[in-house]
Design a protein around this motif. Structure first.
Motif, PDB file in Angstrom:
ATOM      1  N   GLY A 218      32.952  -0.051  19.954  1.00  0.00           N
ATOM      2  CA  GLY A 218      33.107  -1.456  20.296  1.00  0.00           C
ATOM      3  C   GLY A 218      34.287  -2.122  19.613  1.00  0.00           C
ATOM      4  O   GLY A 218      34.904  -3.047  20.155  1.00  0.00           O
ATOM      5  N   ASN A 219      34.634  -1.683  18.440  1.00  0.00           N
ATOM      6  CA  ASN A 219      35.751  -2.303  17.709  1.00  0.00           C
ATOM      7  C   ASN A 219      37.110  -1.735  18.113  1.00  0.00           C
ATOM      8  O   ASN A 219      38.115  -2.037  17.480  1.00  0.00           O
ATOM      9  CB  ASN A 219      35.550  -2.128  16.202  1.00  0.00           C
ATOM     10  CG  ASN A 219      35.505  -0.658  15.796  1.00  0.00           C
ATOM     11  OD1 ASN A 219      35.566   0.232  16.656  1.00  0.00           O
ATOM     12  ND2 ASN A 219      35.409  -0.412  14.512  1.00  0.00           N
ATOM     13  N   GLY A 220      37.119  -0.892  19.125  1.00  0.00           N
ATOM     14  CA  GLY A 220      38.374  -0.312  19.589  1.00  0.00           C
ATOM     15  C   GLY A 220      38.699   1.016  18.970  1.00  0.00           C
ATOM     16  O   GLY A 220      39.646   1.691  19.393  1.00  0.00           O
ATOM     17  N   ALA A 221      37.926   1.418  17.970  1.00  0.00           N
ATOM     18  CA  ALA A 221      38.149   2.732  17.379  1.00  0.00           C
ATOM     19  C   ALA A 221      37.700   3.823  18.356  1.00  0.00           C
ATOM     20  O   ALA A 221      36.912   3.570  19.272  1.00  0.00           O
ATOM     21  CB  ALA A 221      37.384   2.849  16.064  1.00  0.00           C
ATOM     22  N   SER A 222      38.197   5.015  18.169  1.00  0.00           N
ATOM     23  CA  SER A 222      37.821   6.102  19.072  1.00  0.00           C
ATOM     24  C   SER A 222      37.861   7.431  18.335  1.00  0.00           C
ATOM     25  O   SER A 222      38.538   7.588  17.311  1.00  0.00           O
ATOM     26  CB  SER A 222      38.752   6.151  20.291  1.00  0.00           C
ATOM     27  OG  SER A 222      40.086   6.398  19.889  1.00  0.00           O
ATOM     28  N   VAL A 223      37.110   8.364  18.889  1.00  0.00           N
ATOM     29  CA  VAL A 223      37.071   9.733  18.356  1.00  0.00           C
ATOM     30  C   VAL A 223      37.403  10.693  19.491  1.00  0.00           C
ATOM     31  O   VAL A 223      36.923  10.527  20.620  1.00  0.00           O
ATOM     32  CB  VAL A 223      35.683  10.061  17.784  1.00  0.00           C
ATOM     33  CG1 VAL A 223      35.565  11.555  17.482  1.00  0.00           C
ATOM     34  CG2 VAL A 223      35.414   9.258  16.523  1.00  0.00           C
TER      35      VAL A 223
ATOM     36  N   THR B 221      41.756   4.156  14.852  1.00  0.00           N
ATOM     37  CA  THR B 221      41.214   2.797  14.748  1.00  0.00           C
ATOM     38  C   THR B 221      42.356   1.790  14.669  1.00  0.00           C
ATOM     39  O   THR B 221      43.366   2.030  13.996  1.00  0.00           O
ATOM     40  CB  THR B 221      40.298   2.664  13.515  1.00  0.00           C
ATOM     41  OG1 THR B 221      39.708   1.356  13.504  1.00  0.00           O
ATOM     42  CG2 THR B 221      41.068   2.860  12.212  1.00  0.00           C
ATOM     43  N   PRO B 222      42.228   0.670  15.384  1.00  0.00           N
ATOM     44  CA  PRO B 222      43.254  -0.367  15.295  1.00  0.00           C
ATOM     45  C   PRO B 222      42.992  -1.295  14.116  1.00  0.00           C
ATOM     46  O   PRO B 222      41.842  -1.628  13.812  1.00  0.00           O
ATOM     47  CB  PRO B 222      43.086  -1.112  16.630  1.00  0.00           C
ATOM     48  CG  PRO B 222      41.647  -0.936  16.977  1.00  0.00           C
ATOM     49  CD  PRO B 222      41.221   0.388  16.408  1.00  0.00           C
ATOM     50  N   ILE B 223      44.055  -1.674  13.447  1.00  0.00           N
ATOM     51  CA  ILE B 223      43.977  -2.705  12.393  1.00  0.00           C
ATOM     52  C   ILE B 223      45.086  -3.703  12.690  1.00  0.00           C
ATOM     53  O   ILE B 223      46.260  -3.451  12.387  1.00  0.00           O
ATOM     54  CB  ILE B 223      44.146  -2.095  10.991  1.00  0.00           C
ATOM     55  CG1 ILE B 223      43.017  -1.096  10.712  1.00  0.00           C
ATOM     56  CG2 ILE B 223      44.156  -3.198   9.935  1.00  0.00           C
ATOM     57  CD1 ILE B 223      43.106  -0.420   9.363  1.00  0.00           C
TER      58      ILE B 223
END
Lengths: 83, 394
Positions: B75-80, B132-134
């Motif tokens: 949900g936070n835009g992170a991905s694996v 992950t986006p920051i």
């Protein structure tokens, strides 16, 4: 290499024929750091199907040789006796 | 016959899972919180003829790879991403590899390979990345049992400019050979069009057992700065490699730079890559230059590759510690021209037929041993993909 040992007389040369599917590099001596019998270096790098003679052996002695690409393979080490 | 059977089995192995996929609209659900899968593969099967002085080589063989992957977005835009890449070349090539005049790199029965392209390992890649986006920055952490080190351009089998060509570049071990590296940990930062990657990995080339999973210490380090914008992709990279060659006890440094371009779609596309690679060894600096391209119009594609590579064929043997003589260099020029035509295109993939010819400019110190060689390939090519998450374009 066949034969692994060969006996020749002073003034003769040895023909190396590469009948393998890969290249070989014929160098005199057993220690790659200290090549011996410079006549053997003339045979040198041989691609499959290629053949080349060594230089003329001018003194009686025993010359060992190896394949510089396959140092650890006994099948590619041999000896030339010059009588 | 065993090799032909293996090629057929590999073809079926690739085709069956692709044809058994669920409908495409179901697979393209990219919503967060669910796993998406994909699988893609390429298989060449054909006749390889290398004409040369003293002794010609010919072979029926197959170059191939299969790449399954899993992708999950949070949900936070992170991905694996969990990825594997496998090759059946240990079964579809002779153990010594694919005949290729002037090719070097890796070993067979303890001796350096000369005039053969080694088979790739059964497990070419196996690992995962977390992204992950920051803010405006994206961080990527990768861990691979076998993976690509952050060094060089995309490997030739993933470059659209080389995708139709069954033959590895002569510059493979100057540019992208670390795409199969046992043990890789990498960290990347992407901001705007720029990505900076650093990584630790095991620097020695894969061993001769093509079926095992090599494990070893992370003893080498690399970094790559890349820029990607629209059809353009540029990179510069370098790495200190700990005893990369099994026939030499010495370390080496590799630096590369490349520019790639890809624009188009399945009906019409243009792709090209220009690259430079240099291996700095105690025996000297060996350099290679590559320019390759593919132009596709509907069912037809033409491809080509021009290379200039400095080979140390004449001094390629084993070197114990203490022997540091400068190697004789043989600068080989190679030019390949090829054509490919799609025969059948179905949901399971595309079957094509193609062929190419390569001519060489032979350096003076190899003329006696090689003459004026020429090589030819005639082949069938299968390419297919299925699933949701696709990274490659060809």
């Amino acid at each position: 290499m066949v034969p692994l040992e060969i006996t020749i007389t002073v003034g003769q040369r040895v023909m190396f024929v590469n009948n393998d599917i890969r290249s070989h590099d014929i160098v005199g001596g057993v220690d790659p750091a200290h090549p011996e019998c410079p006549e053997i270096l003339i045979a040198g790098f041989l691609t499959p199907g290629q053949s080349r003679e060594t230089g003329t052996f001018t003194a009686p002695r025993a010359c060992e040789y190896h394949d510089h690409t396959q140092l650890s393979v006994p099948a590619f080490q041999g000896r030339i006796f010059i009588r | 016959m065993k090799r032909i059977a293996a090629i057929i089995i590999a073809l079926l192995w690739i085709a069956v899972p692709a044809s058994s996929q669920e409908p495409a609209e179901h697979q393209h659900d990219m919503s967060a919180g669910t796993w998406q899968w994909s699988i893609e593969g390429v298989l060449f099967g054909g006749y390889n003829y290398q004409r040369r002085k003293f002794f010609d080589f010919d072979e029926i063989e197959s170059q191939n790879w299969l790449m399954p992957s899993l992708h999950r977005t949070f949900g936070n835009g992170a991905s694996v991403d969990v990825m594997g890449m496998f090759s059946f070349e240990p079964f579809t090539m002779r153990k010594i590899g694919s005949p290729q005049v002037f090719q070097t790199g890796e070993t067979f029965q303890g001796a350096p390979l000369i005039d053969y392209q080694h088979p790739h390992d059964l497990i070419m890649n196996l690992g995962a990345t977390f992204t992950t986006p920051i803010g405006a920055t994206t961080l990527t952490l990768g861990a691979w049992a076998v993976g690509p080190a952050p060094l060089g351009p995309p490997v030739f089998m993933h470059r659209p400019s080389a995708a139709m060509n069954p033959q590895a570049p002569l510059s493979h071990h100057y540019l992208d050979a670390t795409h199969v590296t046992p043990g890789v940990v990498s960290f990347g930062v992407t901001r705007s069009a720029f990505t900076m990657e650093v990584g630790a990995f095991h620097g020695r080339e894969p061993d001769e057992d093509r079926l095992d999973l090599d494990t070893a210490a992370l003893d080498s380090y690399g970094a790559r700065l890349s820029w990607a914008n629209g059809p353009w992709q540029l990179q510069v990279s370098g790495a200190d490699l700990k005893t990369p060659e099994r026939k030499s006890p010495y370390d080496a440094t590799r630096v590369t730079a490349s520019a790639s371009y890809f624009k188009g779609d399945n009906n019409r596309s243009l792709a090209w890559t220009a690259a430079f690679g240099q291996n700095r060894e105690v025996f000297g600096k060996l350099e290679a230059y590559l320019l390759e391209g593919t132009f596709r119009v509907h069912k037809h594609a033409i491809y080509g590759r021009a290379e200039n590579a400095a080979k140390d064929t004449l001094d390629a043997g084993f070197h114990p510690i203490g022997i540091k003589h400068t190697h004789r260099q043989s600068v080989v020029n190679a030019l390949t021209a090829g054509y490919l035509r799609d025969l059948v295109s179905r949901s399971i993939g595309t079957f094509s037929i193609g062929g190419d010819v390569t001519g060489y400019l032979v350096p003076a110190n190899l003329e006696e041993a090689y003459g004026s060689p020429t090589s030819f390939h005639v082949f069938l090519r299968y390419s297919g993909h299925a699933g949701a998450h696709m990274d490659h374009r060809y």
